[in-house]
Scaffold this active site. Structure first.
Site, PDB file in Angstrom:
ATOM      1  N   TYR A  60       0.838  -1.193   0.000  1.00  0.00           N
ATOM      2  CA  TYR A  60       0.000   0.000   0.000  1.00  0.00           C
ATOM      3  C   TYR A  60       0.878   1.250   0.000  1.00  0.00           C
ATOM      4  O   TYR A  60       0.666   2.175  -0.791  1.00  0.00           O
ATOM      5  CB  TYR A  60      -0.918  -0.018   1.219  1.00  0.00           C
ATOM      6  CG  TYR A  60      -1.851   1.168   1.314  1.00  0.00           C
ATOM      7  CD1 TYR A  60      -3.046   1.188   0.600  1.00  0.00           C
ATOM      8  CD2 TYR A  60      -1.550   2.261   2.127  1.00  0.00           C
ATOM      9  CE1 TYR A  60      -3.906   2.270   0.681  1.00  0.00           C
ATOM     10  CE2 TYR A  60      -2.399   3.341   2.215  1.00  0.00           C
ATOM     11  CZ  TYR A  60      -3.582   3.347   1.496  1.00  0.00           C
ATOM     12  OH  TYR A  60      -4.431   4.422   1.587  1.00  0.00           O
ATOM     13  N   LYS A  83       1.250   4.270  -2.882  1.00  0.00           N
ATOM     14  CA  LYS A  83       1.009   5.684  -2.587  1.00  0.00           C
ATOM     15  C   LYS A  83       2.257   6.525  -2.858  1.00  0.00           C
ATOM     16  O   LYS A  83       2.153   7.682  -3.282  1.00  0.00           O
ATOM     17  CB  LYS A  83       0.529   5.847  -1.148  1.00  0.00           C
ATOM     18  CG  LYS A  83      -0.836   5.209  -0.891  1.00  0.00           C
ATOM     19  CD  LYS A  83      -1.895   5.687  -1.869  1.00  0.00           C
ATOM     20  CE  LYS A  83      -3.255   5.077  -1.610  1.00  0.00           C
ATOM     21  NZ  LYS A  83      -4.278   5.519  -2.587  1.00  0.00           N
TER      22      LYS A  83
END
Length: 265
Positions: free
Chosen positions: A158, A162
């Site tokens: 994740y 990002k």
């Protein structure tokens, strides 16, 4: 005002949470909103909610899997048919997250995270270019996270997506300036949504708490879409702002120690 004359926004991941809150915020400000999501039941409910409050002519909706190139192209064409080829704002909001030590998360889950959070942003932005270019003052807003500031343990994939979205945003903000298209991202800390529940609970939540609501994030998205200030990264809330500023000032060893303490490594 005709729906074709209203400013308009296309939102991915619009069925619930931050996406729906953004749809409500922009609809309340007079925008025509395009709702696109993978979940048919939630999407239909979200569209009905917008229509009940602001009128059936104030939104459109269709299924969208941002991992599927053909569906992405079809979604953009659907939106264009409702807005006469206009797109004032593209909000790349669709995202997934799997929490856990890297080796305990399946390869399939890592692949899905990258496909949705990064490739989906690239696909939808690329497909939207012509609409954005022919709309004066258009904006692209990518949903990022404090996890883009420094890699967060238990959120490796994740965080990686990002960080990539942050770099993509910075590059495209420079590249598309010549087309009068602004590109920025919004960086919230923990938000009270379905994404942070059950097996997706992170140790740091117990330390920092979940202090943001989807409406809090929607307000910053609104500011990013309407501000005359040319700003690339928009932290959401005091925690994200402190993390964003602190990462630039604090020694790397201190940042690492703080993260290890929060995640209880």
């Amino acid at each position: 005002m005709s729906r074709r004359d209203r400013p308009c926004i296309l939102i991915s991941g619009a069925a619930r949470g931050i996406g729906l809150a953004c749809a409500e915020r922009f609809a309340d400000a007079g925008y025509f909103v395009g709702l696109y999501d993978l979940e048919p039941v939630g999407l239909a409910a979200a569209a009905a909610q917008i229509a009940d409050r602001w009128g059936a002519d104030r939104c459109c909706h269709a299924l969208l899997d941002v991992r599927d190139h053909d569906r992405v192209v079809a979604a953009v064409a659907d939106f264009a048919a409702h807005t006469n080829g206009r797109m004032d704002v593209l909000l790349n909001n669709a995202g997934v997250m799997h929490v856990g030590r890297f080796e305990s998360v399946s390869a399939a889950e890592h692949q899905r995270t990258v496909a949705v959070n990064l490739q989906g942003v690239i696909e939808l932005t690329h497909a939207s270019f012509e609409l954005l270019r022919q709309t004066a003052g258009a904006r692209v807003i990518n949903m990022s996270s404090v996890a883009a500031i420094h890699g967060v343990p238990q959120m490796a994939s994740y965080s990686a997506t990002k960080h990539a979205v942050s770099g993509f945003t910075e590059a495209l903000e420079l590249e598309w300036a010549s087309y009068d298209i602004r590109v920025c991202d919004v960086m919230p800390a923990f938000v009270n949504t379905k994404l942070l529940s059950g097996t997706n609970k992170l140790s740091a939540e117990d330390v920092l708490g979940v202090r943001l609501t989807p409406a809090d994030v929607a307000q910053v998205v609104w500011l990013a879409a309407t501000s005359t200030r040319r700003r690339t990264h928009w932290p959401v809330g005091p925690q994200a702002t402190l993390a964003y500023r602190g990462d630039k000032l604090a020694p790397a060893a201190l940042v690492r120690a703080a993260l290890k303490w929060m995640i209880k490594l």
